[in-house]
Design a protein around this motif. Structure first.
Motif, PDB file in Angstrom:
ATOM      1  N   PHE A   1      21.357 -11.743  71.011  1.00 13.24           N
ATOM      2  CA  PHE A   1      21.927 -11.605  69.674  1.00 13.24           C
ATOM      3  C   PHE A   1      20.848 -11.682  68.594  1.00 13.24           C
TER       4      PHE A   1
ATOM      5  N   SER B   1      18.949  -8.434  68.187  1.00 15.55           N
ATOM      6  CA  SER B   1      19.777  -7.230  68.248  1.00 15.55           C
ATOM      7  C   SER B   1      19.759  -6.467  66.926  1.00 15.55           C
TER       8      SER B   1
ATOM      9  N   LEU C   1      22.385  -5.666  65.475  1.00 16.77           N
ATOM     10  CA  LEU C   1      23.466  -6.260  64.693  1.00 16.77           C
ATOM     11  C   LEU C   1      22.943  -7.344  63.755  1.00 16.77           C
TER      12      LEU C   1
ATOM     13  N   GLU D   1      27.633 -15.560  66.964  1.00 15.48           N
ATOM     14  CA  GLU D   1      26.798 -15.362  68.152  1.00 15.48           C
ATOM     15  C   GLU D   1      27.619 -15.528  69.430  1.00 15.48           C
TER      16      GLU D   1
ATOM     17  N   TYR E   1      29.642 -12.443  69.858  1.00 13.11           N
ATOM     18  CA  TYR E   1      28.786 -11.346  70.323  1.00 13.11           C
ATOM     19  C   TYR E   1      28.586 -11.435  71.837  1.00 13.11           C
ATOM     20  N   ASN E   2      28.279 -12.636  72.301  1.00 14.89           N
ATOM     21  CA  ASN E   2      28.042 -12.830  73.736  1.00 14.89           C
ATOM     22  C   ASN E   2      29.287 -12.519  74.562  1.00 14.89           C
TER      23      ASN E   2
ATOM     24  N   THR F   1      38.035 -12.450  70.123  1.00 10.32           N
ATOM     25  CA  THR F   1      36.969 -13.220  69.483  1.00 10.32           C
ATOM     26  C   THR F   1      37.443 -13.875  68.190  1.00 10.32           C
TER      27      THR F   1
ATOM     28  N   LEU G   1      33.648 -12.255  64.674  1.00 13.63           N
ATOM     29  CA  LEU G   1      33.087 -10.934  64.950  1.00 13.63           C
ATOM     30  C   LEU G   1      34.009 -10.200  65.912  1.00 13.63           C
TER      31      LEU G   1
ATOM     32  N   PHE H   1      31.024  -3.147  66.142  1.00 12.50           N
ATOM     33  CA  PHE H   1      31.030  -4.546  65.732  1.00 12.50           C
ATOM     34  C   PHE H   1      31.556  -4.606  64.298  1.00 12.50           C
TER      35      PHE H   1
END
Length: 494
Positions: free
Chosen positions: A121, A124, A126, A172, A175-176, A195, A198, A227
């Motif tokens: 992350f 990235s 993003l 984060e 994202y993961n 999520t 995000l 995203f």
């Protein structure tokens, strides 16, 4: 990006300075300044950007005709030399005076479907886009043409700064979770409800047309996704950074360091599940919730109290659009009531397409915290809590079918039986559905059928007008109690 003498492309502050010259202008005025000597082309462009289905967005207009660069899908920030990402986004005024909300989620960058995703992350593309965002904000008002919307704010802010430190930990983690699902070849199972802040939102003219092969699973196509920062979280950002008038709610996570070695959902469940096995009466005494309170939301009050929140709103839940729903199990592990959701407008419902419908948006984006109590001879006992969001595999199959059946009935004209004491209709009944059904969402019933009034409800307050002109008691979708029971963790039913 090409050099310009209007602003310094390498300086975030100067880009912001130039963006503030937009304040007070409409999108039409921005176009007019660009086409001062070509009225014919100007009128063409106005028509193009007025059409809500046009391929060009209002953000594209600002990029091309104000900042002077071609809209693109680069993974890098819009102003790469300055590391600034431009976002042109609407906000809406709420009925409560002086209160506002984000008009939509904030799409940040596309998730690649034809190559490997980035594991880290912090390195990235993003994070590079989240680092410094130039937010250009316009007020979206019903009845106005898109090009007549007025730009009210332009401001730089950073998701990666100290002010959003605890939010970034949750982002984060989100994202993961998204990346993990993609790498498992399950991109087709992604949902925004997976999520917290995000999301992975769909991108494309229609969800069906956006289907593409997966890099990690060539056998199953998946919708193109991007995203995005969820709408509830964007509302929080606008209130904090722009309007500077944010409502302050209790936080569940009092110390952000608590999230260093765990994720938000795990933290919440560990906190509330410490109370498993305690009776409603014990919990009321422990957390100071009035014993005489018999309000419908009293179990919800207990849920928030167990999380250390004094009101029925928690900051993290507001930002994440997490809805707390309390469930009361009978002694035989059944649920008496189905679960209601906001009422709908019949004429709007009749015009919707499934992928853009209110119901689809709600069930694909919302995460629920189910808080379960079980009845015993003496008292209700807290069984525990679980996070849940409707799987896309349910929503896009059975859910879509049942939604379409209800819509078809509304479109073709609801048929009523007025020969009985209780007015009956031909909307699909709960017994004929698996996930959700439509039923009244009003305190009292009222109808006007072929000009004749029935029921004791208030026309207007308790009713809505059907496409054919008849008036019917307001309706909403309800999740079937049998479906809710099927998604509950088996440990609650022991």
């Amino acid at each position: 990006m090409e050099e310009t003498n209007l602003y310094d492309v390498t300086d975030p502050i100067d880009i912001e300075r130039y963006s503030k010259e937009l304040i007070g202008k409409t999108f039409k005025q921005v176009l007019a300044e660009h086409y001062t000597d070509n009225e014919f082309v100007f009128e063409e462009k106005v028509e193009y950007y007025t059409n809500p289905r046009g391929k060009g967005s209002l953000g594209n207009l600002i990029e091309k005709y104000y900042f002077g660069y071609e809209p693109n899908s680069s993974p890098e920030p819009d102003f790469p030399e300055a590391g600034v990402e431009l976002k042109v986004t609407p906000y809406e005024a709420l009925k409560k005076k002086g209160k506002f909300k984000a008009g939509e989620r904030l799409v940040i960058s596309m998730i690649p479907n034809d190559k490997e995703v980035e594991d880290e992350f912090n390195s990235s593309h993003l994070i590079r886009k989240l680092n410094l965002i130039l937010l250009v904000l316009y007020l979206r008002e019903k009845g106005e043409k898109r090009v007549d919307f007025k730009i009210d704010y332009a401001k730089l802010f950073s998701i990666t700064g100290n002010a959003c430190k605890e939010d970034l930990l949750i982002i984060e983690s989100d994202y993961n979770k998204i990346i993990s699902k993609i790498k498992q070849g399950k991109a087709h199972e992604l949902s925004e409800g997976d999520t917290v802040y995000l999301g992975a939102c769909t991108k494309g003219a229609t969800a069906e047309k956006s289907l593409k092969p997966q890099f990690y699973n060539s056998e199953v196509p998946a919708k193109r996704r991007a995203f995005c920062l969820k709408q509830g979280y964007v509302t929080y950002l606008l209130n904090k950074y722009i309007f500077e008038d944010i409502d302050t709610y209790d936080k569940i996570v009092k110390n952000p360091d608590k999230l260093q070695n765990t994720n938000f959902e795990t933290y919440v469940l560990e906190k509330i599940n410490k109370c498993i096995g305690r009776t409603e009466s014990e919990l009321r005494r422990t957390f100071g919730v009035e014993e005489k309170n018999h309000a419908k939301n009293r179990y919800s009050q207990l849920a928030f109290a167990m999380l250390g929140v004094k009101s029925n709103k928690a900051e993290e839940f507001e930002k994440a659009n997490i809805v707390v729903k309390t469930i009361r199990l009978r002694e035989n592990n059944t649920i008496k009531e189905s679960m209601s959701f906001p009422s709908m407008t019949f004429k709007q419902f009749a015009k919707e397409s499934w992928s853009d419908s209110v119901a689809y948006d709600y069930f694909s984006e919302t995460k629920f915290l189910f808080v379960v109590f079980k009845n015993t001879e003496k008292d209700y006992i807290f069984q525990g809590a679980q996070f849940w969001n409707m799987p896309i595999s349910d929503l896009d199959t059975i859910g879509k079918k049942e939604w379409l059946e209800a819509q078809t009935t509304i479109r073709e004209g609801v048929k009523f039986n007025t020969d009985t004491d209780k007015i009956k209709n031909n909307l699909p009944k709960q017994s004929k559905t698996k996930i959700f059904h439509m039923r009244p969402h009003a305190d009292r019933s009222a109808y006007i059928i072929n000009g004749v009034k029935y029921g004791n409800g208030d026309i207007g307050k308790d009713t809505d007008v059907l496409p054919n002109g008849d008036v019917m008691t307001k309706q909403s979708f309800w999740l079937n109690n049998s479906y809710i029971l099927s998604v509950l963790d088996s440990k609650f039913k022991q």
